[in-house]
Design a protein around this motif. Structure first.
Motif, mmCIF file in Angstrom:
data_model
loop_
_atom_site.group_PDB
_atom_site.id
_atom_site.type_symbol
_atom_site.label_atom_id
_atom_site.label_comp_id
_atom_site.label_asym_id
_atom_site.label_seq_id
_atom_site.Cartn_x
_atom_site.Cartn_y
_atom_site.Cartn_z
ATOM 1 N N TYR A 187 15.816 43.120 33.535
ATOM 2 C CA TYR A 187 15.638 41.507 34.370
ATOM 3 C C TYR A 187 14.149 41.651 35.117
ATOM 4 C CZ TYR A 187 20.474 40.808 32.949
ATOM 5 O OH TYR A 187 21.692 40.689 32.329
ATOM 6 N N THR A 188 14.147 42.985 35.769
ATOM 7 C CA THR A 188 13.083 43.117 36.844
ATOM 8 C C THR A 188 11.783 43.251 35.950
ATOM 9 O OG1 THR A 188 14.677 44.188 38.255
ATOM 10 C CG2 THR A 188 12.159 44.449 38.764
ATOM 11 N N GLY A 189 11.778 43.974 34.932
ATOM 12 C CA GLY A 189 10.642 44.274 34.182
ATOM 13 C C GLY A 189 10.174 42.699 33.450
ATOM 14 N N LEU A 190 11.069 42.103 32.728
ATOM 15 C CA LEU A 190 10.859 40.988 32.147
ATOM 16 C C LEU A 190 10.270 39.661 33.173
ATOM 17 C CD1 LEU A 190 13.956 41.025 29.708
ATOM 18 C CD2 LEU A 190 11.333 41.270 29.087
ATOM 19 N N SER A 191 10.853 39.540 34.135
ATOM 20 C CA SER A 191 10.693 38.826 35.118
ATOM 21 C C SER A 191 9.210 39.042 35.742
ATOM 22 C CB SER A 191 11.848 38.601 36.248
ATOM 23 O OG SER A 191 11.285 37.798 37.439
ATOM 24 N N SER A 192 8.956 40.175 36.279
ATOM 25 C CA SER A 192 7.534 40.459 36.683
ATOM 26 C C SER A 192 6.638 40.307 35.630
ATOM 27 C CB SER A 192 7.561 41.806 37.042
ATOM 28 O OG SER A 192 7.769 42.804 35.866
ATOM 29 N N ALA A 193 6.962 40.636 34.231
ATOM 30 C CA ALA A 193 5.712 40.509 33.325
ATOM 31 C C ALA A 193 5.507 38.849 33.044
ATOM 32 C CB ALA A 193 6.247 41.231 31.932
ATOM 33 N N LEU A 194 6.739 38.186 33.108
ATOM 34 C CA LEU A 194 6.520 36.577 32.787
ATOM 35 C C LEU A 194 5.816 35.875 33.928
ATOM 36 C CD1 LEU A 194 7.504 34.172 31.314
ATOM 37 C CD2 LEU A 194 9.676 34.064 32.582
ATOM 38 N N HIS A 195 6.091 36.347 35.123
ATOM 39 C CA HIS A 195 5.390 35.890 36.375
ATOM 40 C C HIS A 195 3.858 36.250 36.436
ATOM 41 C CE1 HIS A 195 9.610 34.948 37.552
ATOM 42 N NE2 HIS A 195 8.855 33.683 37.878
ATOM 43 N N LEU A 196 3.751 37.454 35.960
ATOM 44 C CA LEU A 196 2.144 37.966 36.215
ATOM 45 C C LEU A 196 1.502 37.105 34.848
ATOM 46 C CD1 LEU A 196 2.799 41.591 36.605
ATOM 47 C CD2 LEU A 196 1.352 39.917 38.016
ATOM 48 N N ALA A 197 1.973 37.055 33.697
ATOM 49 C CA ALA A 197 1.592 36.397 32.526
ATOM 50 C C ALA A 197 1.142 34.946 32.831
ATOM 51 C CB ALA A 197 2.245 36.640 31.238
ATOM 52 N N GLU A 198 1.935 34.284 33.423
ATOM 53 C CA GLU A 198 1.856 32.764 33.382
ATOM 54 C C GLU A 198 0.824 32.679 34.843
ATOM 55 O OE1 GLU A 198 6.244 31.010 32.618
ATOM 56 O OE2 GLU A 198 5.971 31.736 34.558
ATOM 57 N N ALA A 199 0.609 33.707 35.373
ATOM 58 C CA ALA A 199 -0.573 33.572 36.358
ATOM 59 C C ALA A 199 -1.760 34.034 35.837
ATOM 60 C CB ALA A 199 -0.240 34.631 37.860
ATOM 61 N N GLY A 200 -1.820 34.331 34.547
ATOM 62 C CA GLY A 200 -3.104 34.627 33.906
ATOM 63 C C GLY A 200 -3.362 36.039 33.915
ATOM 64 N N SER A 201 -2.392 37.061 34.205
ATOM 65 C CA SER A 201 -2.771 38.529 34.211
ATOM 66 C C SER A 201 -2.376 38.865 32.782
ATOM 67 C CB SER A 201 -1.791 39.304 35.057
ATOM 68 O OG SER A 201 -2.261 39.057 36.561
ATOM 69 N N SER A 202 -3.060 39.966 32.218
ATOM 70 C CA SER A 202 -2.974 40.753 30.920
ATOM 71 C C SER A 202 -1.713 41.810 31.291
ATOM 72 C CB SER A 202 -3.986 41.264 30.346
ATOM 73 O OG SER A 202 -4.787 42.343 31.235
ATOM 74 N N VAL A 203 -0.803 41.648 30.493
ATOM 75 C CA VAL A 203 0.226 42.498 30.679
ATOM 76 C C VAL A 203 1.124 43.192 29.574
ATOM 77 C CG1 VAL A 203 2.690 42.676 31.755
ATOM 78 C CG2 VAL A 203 1.058 40.985 32.547
ATOM 79 N N VAL A 204 1.293 44.574 29.618
ATOM 80 C CA VAL A 204 1.776 45.333 28.431
ATOM 81 C C VAL A 204 3.050 45.720 29.056
ATOM 82 C CG1 VAL A 204 1.813 47.376 27.049
ATOM 83 C CG2 VAL A 204 -0.223 45.877 27.485
ATOM 84 N N LEU A 205 4.280 45.454 28.346
ATOM 85 C CA LEU A 205 5.641 46.045 28.588
ATOM 86 C C LEU A 205 6.008 47.022 27.777
ATOM 87 C CD1 LEU A 205 8.493 43.756 30.025
ATOM 88 C CD2 LEU A 205 8.804 45.521 28.221
ATOM 89 N N LEU A 206 6.296 48.029 28.174
ATOM 90 C CA LEU A 206 7.060 49.210 27.504
ATOM 91 C C LEU A 206 8.396 49.417 27.721
ATOM 92 C CD1 LEU A 206 3.955 51.658 28.105
ATOM 93 C CD2 LEU A 206 4.339 50.368 26.171
ATOM 94 N N GLU A 207 9.371 49.382 26.799
ATOM 95 C CA GLU A 207 10.657 49.710 27.009
ATOM 96 C C GLU A 207 11.133 51.007 26.025
ATOM 97 O OE1 GLU A 207 14.734 50.181 26.824
ATOM 98 O OE2 GLU A 207 13.527 49.031 28.247
ATOM 99 N N ALA A 208 11.811 51.715 26.507
ATOM 100 C CA ALA A 208 12.045 53.272 25.996
ATOM 101 C C ALA A 208 12.981 52.835 24.652
ATOM 102 C CB ALA A 208 12.909 53.999 26.730
ATOM 103 N N ASN A 209 13.942 51.923 24.737
ATOM 104 C CA ASN A 209 15.097 51.604 23.717
ATOM 105 C C ASN A 209 14.693 50.233 23.234
ATOM 106 O OD1 ASN A 209 16.403 54.213 23.742
ATOM 107 N ND2 ASN A 209 16.563 53.651 25.736
ATOM 108 N N GLU A 210 15.412 49.424 23.560
ATOM 109 C CA GLU A 210 15.463 47.910 23.127
ATOM 110 C C GLU A 210 15.677 47.103 24.608
ATOM 111 O OE1 GLU A 210 18.169 46.859 19.989
ATOM 112 O OE2 GLU A 210 18.533 49.034 19.416
ATOM 113 N N ILE A 211 15.269 45.988 24.143
ATOM 114 C CA ILE A 211 15.457 44.666 25.428
ATOM 115 C C ILE A 211 16.676 44.684 25.829
ATOM 116 C CG2 ILE A 211 15.202 42.482 26.058
ATOM 117 C CD1 ILE A 211 12.435 44.002 25.732
#
Length: 427
Positions: A39-63
């Motif tokens: 939840y924390t990673g996905l929420s931060s990525a979503l809010h950053l991307a919606e504000a115009g930042s380029s984001v890469v999310l890395l997950e060791a296993n699965e969402i």
């Protein structure tokens, strides 16, 4: 997940599919790299991307592999700690700031679900903290008093109303919190992942971070298959942390927690057990939780790990407890069983860590991950975007300190839960 039916149980069986992803390959660049697909990673990525930042999310296993895909699914407001105790733990400024943030956190969860059309069985009818005996009633009355003076919509229900809402005469009363609710936790995580991908985030699963290094003004984050160059790193791995941030896991004492899900109850029985679909848990030290899913399955859980001797002990206890709480169910069969780890900090409160310049993260949710994880993700995005200064964060910066006898405590919790459940609900 990973061919383990006891890792995510019912939630994996009933959640919509996640977005198509693949491991990181080659070298890429972004403004921010987020490590962790909860939840924390996905929420931060979503809010950053919606504000115009380029984001890469890395997950060791699965969402949703960690606590995000295994928990009970209660969208709680606040933490376990009594509201009036937070200023004493964190200071007046951070204490009240955290209370306000987390008290309103379920609202953000529900707003994101509505905004992005996330199919996750959301129920908005509140939660019930059920009082066991006079001492339990005293506890929820005090909690209600402390929240009420802050304007929270909480109500103490008497035993009769509690019985009507729960379907059991076992409780002396209950604290109804209308800020809260329930959802299908893995479905929520996967729904956030779809929103993240739609917002332009590059999501890579099967991409465990093995190293980080500073190169000029950039951070280089390495996996087995590639590297990401970024200005910022968000560490959102919490209780399942490994590799460069294993100290986050080591800061916490793991408390195992399991769930069993019955077969669907059918129309008549569904009307007698949690007919309002509130999520519930009790005031016992070794607590129990219960809620309904959309198909009418009763999800019943408690402290313990479904492995070795614990599997038989906890399953037997669960059957006895259900017969005692809800005799109308008879010997209803279980359809799914699963368990995970709750990361407990020494004061039952979350942490904000600054691991290095431009490397930050929240962790230590103490079994309250859905709403705090979501809102802390938004806070991290705001901090990186320059909207929230470090001085204005809801938590102070803290050092990572491993608790004494952590391994011994974890063994004790697992063994103690077995002992409690071996004798529990036998009369």
């Amino acid at each position: 997940m990973l061919n383990d039916p006891r890792s995510h149980g019912l939630w994996e069986k009933t959640a919509p599919q996640p977005p198509a992803t693949k491991p990181l390959s080659g070298q890429v660049a972004a403004d921010v790299v987020v490590v962790g697909g909860g939840y924390t990673g996905l929420s931060s990525a979503l809010h950053l991307a919606e504000a115009g930042s380029s984001v890469v999310l890395l997950e060791a296993n699965e969402i949703g592999f960690g606590g995000a895909g295994r928990n009970v699914g209660l969208i709680n407001a606040g933490m376990w700690v009594m509201p009036d105790d937070l200023p004493g733990e964190l200071g007046a400024v951070h204490g009240e700031r955290l209370l306000e943030l987390l008290g309103n956190a379920p609202k953000l969860v529900m707003e994101l679900i509505d905004k992005h059309g996330i199919a996750c069985e959301l129920e908005r009818n509140g939660t019930l903290h059920c009082a066991v005996g006079p001492q339990g009633l005293k506890e929820i009355e005090e909690r209600a008093r402390q929240w009420s003076k802050r304007g929270a919509p909480v109500t103490v229900l008497d035993a009769r109303e509690t019985e009507r809402r729960v379907g059991s005469s076992a409780y002396a009363g209950a604290l109804l919190d209308m800020r809260a609710g329930t959802l299908q936790p893995l479905a929520y995580a996967r729904g956030l992942a779809h929103a993240v991908v739609k917002a332009g985030v590059a999501v890579h699963t099967g991409s465990r971070v093995i190293a980080t290094e500073k190169s000029g003004t950039k951070w280089i984050v390495s996996t087995a298959g590639g590297k990401v160059s970024a200005n910022w790193i968000i560490v959102a791995t919490d209780a399942y942390s490994t590799g460069p941030w294993e100290q986050v896991r080591n800061e916490q004492v793991h408390l195992p927690y399991f769930n069993f899900a019955t077969v669907p109850l059918g129309d008549n029985l569904s009307k007698s057990v949690l007919p309002g679909r509130e999520g519930a848990w009790d005031t016992k030290e070794v607590l129990s939780s219960f809620r309904m899913d959309q198909a009418g399955r009763l999800v019943f859980g408690s402290v313990g790990a479904l492995r070795n001797t614990g599997l038989a002990v906890h399953k037997s206890w669960a059957r006895r407890s259900l017969r005692k709480l809800f005799p109308q169910l008879g010997d209803i069969p279980f359809e799914c069983e699963w368990y995970g780890k709750i990361g407990m900090t020494d004061n039952a409160l979350p942490r904000f860590h600054k691991f290095a310049p431009n490397v930050v993260g929240f962790s230590g949710y103490n079994g309250r991950g859905i709403a705090p994880g979501t809102v802390f993700g938004k806070v991290l995005a705001g901090h990186i975007l320059g909207h929230i200064s470090e001085a204005d964060l809801p938590l102070p910066v803290t050092d990572i300190i491993e608790p004494s006898f952590r391994t011994v405590k974890e063994m004790w919790y697992e063994a103690g839960a077995q002992a409690a459940h071996f004798v529990g609900a036998r009369v």
